[in-house]
Design an enzyme around this catalytic site. Structure first.
Site, PDB file in Angstrom:
ATOM      1  N   ASP A 291       0.867  -1.166   0.000  1.00 48.63           N
ATOM      2  CA  ASP A 291       0.000   0.000   0.000  1.00 48.63           C
ATOM      3  C   ASP A 291       0.914   1.229   0.000  1.00 48.63           C
ATOM      4  OD1 ASP A 291      -2.473   1.573   0.473  1.00 48.63           O
ATOM      5  OD2 ASP A 291      -1.527   1.955   2.407  1.00 48.63           O
TER       6      ASP A 291
ATOM      7  N   ASP B  66      -0.230   5.088   0.851  1.00 46.37           N
ATOM      8  CA  ASP B  66      -0.503   6.106   1.863  1.00 46.37           C
ATOM      9  C   ASP B  66      -0.491   5.522   3.271  1.00 46.37           C
ATOM     10  OD1 ASP B  66      -0.981   8.421   0.157  1.00 46.37           O
ATOM     11  OD2 ASP B  66      -2.786   7.377  -0.508  1.00 46.37           O
TER      12      ASP B  66
END
Length: 216
Positions: free
Chosen positions: A16, A18
């Site tokens: 991922d 953020d």
């Protein structure tokens, strides 16, 4: 640690972005706070927990409704994105251990990013952090019809890397990200940035990516 959770058993790693790979959740929060200030309100920590890890349209809808401006959802999203792009152009920091882990893995395992952010935001952030060329695949909300918590981003990332989901490891920080990875059939290690974030559905929860450096 069981063999299932041993990082070095996997043929690919999918990050991922953020709040996991990059410290951009803090930049999102600054932008969200600025949107609320511009409309005479205060964006709280509870508001942040409500939107963390959600697709941008979902977060924008939440913000518009919180501000009492549900008919201005599109304008709120545009305002938020303009502020976020400005933040990304100033400075982007990596999360602890992230750059070291990427450097450790690149050249040894295929790597990908699977992000609920839009493609231009992801490209800008990865370039600012100096790691845009580290990933064989970058998939974003622009690439799928259903972003996280749906499995689509992870399934597409695995397809582009040429690996079966069962042979890939997801690294996540949010409930929606963990749900997406598990729904796609990946093992998932969660590294929550916010203590209140419920990532208990992950196969393993750790405090920092630094803990994985000795395991690959």
């Amino acid at each position: 640690m069981t063999a299932l959770l041993a990082p070095n058993r996997y043929r690919a790693v999918i990050f991922d972005m953020d709040g996991l790979l990059l410290d951009t959740e803090l930049l999102w929060m600054r932008s969200e706070e600025a949107v609320f200030r511009n409309h005479g309100d205060t964006f709280t920590y509870e508001d942040k927990l409500a939107v963390v890890g959600t697709p941008i349209p979902v977060g924008s809808r939440y913000m518009a409704e919180r501000l009492g401006l549900p008919e201005q959802e599109a304008q709120i999203e545009a305002e938020l994105l303009d502020l976020m792009r400005a933040e990304l152009r100033r400075q982007v920091d990596a999360r602890p251990g992230a750059l070291e882990l990427v450097e450790r893995l690149r050249g040894h395992l295929p790597l990908a990013v699977a992000s609920n952010s839009y493609a231009d935001i992801v490209r800008l952030a990865l370039a600012a952090a100096g790691i845009a060329d580290a990933f064989q695949a970058v998939v974003t909300a622009d690439d799928v019809r259903h972003p996280k918590p749906a499995p689509d981003l992870y399934l597409l990332a695995c397809e582009r890397l040429g690996v079966a989901p069962r042979d890939a490891l997801a690294l996540e920080d949010s409930p929606s990200g963990v749900a997406a990875a598990k729904a796609a059939g990946l093992a998932c290690i969660a590294v929550p940035q916010f203590a209140e974030t419920d990532v208990s559905a992950a196969d393993r929860v750790i405090d920092s990516l630094e803990q994985l450096l000795a395991e690959f």
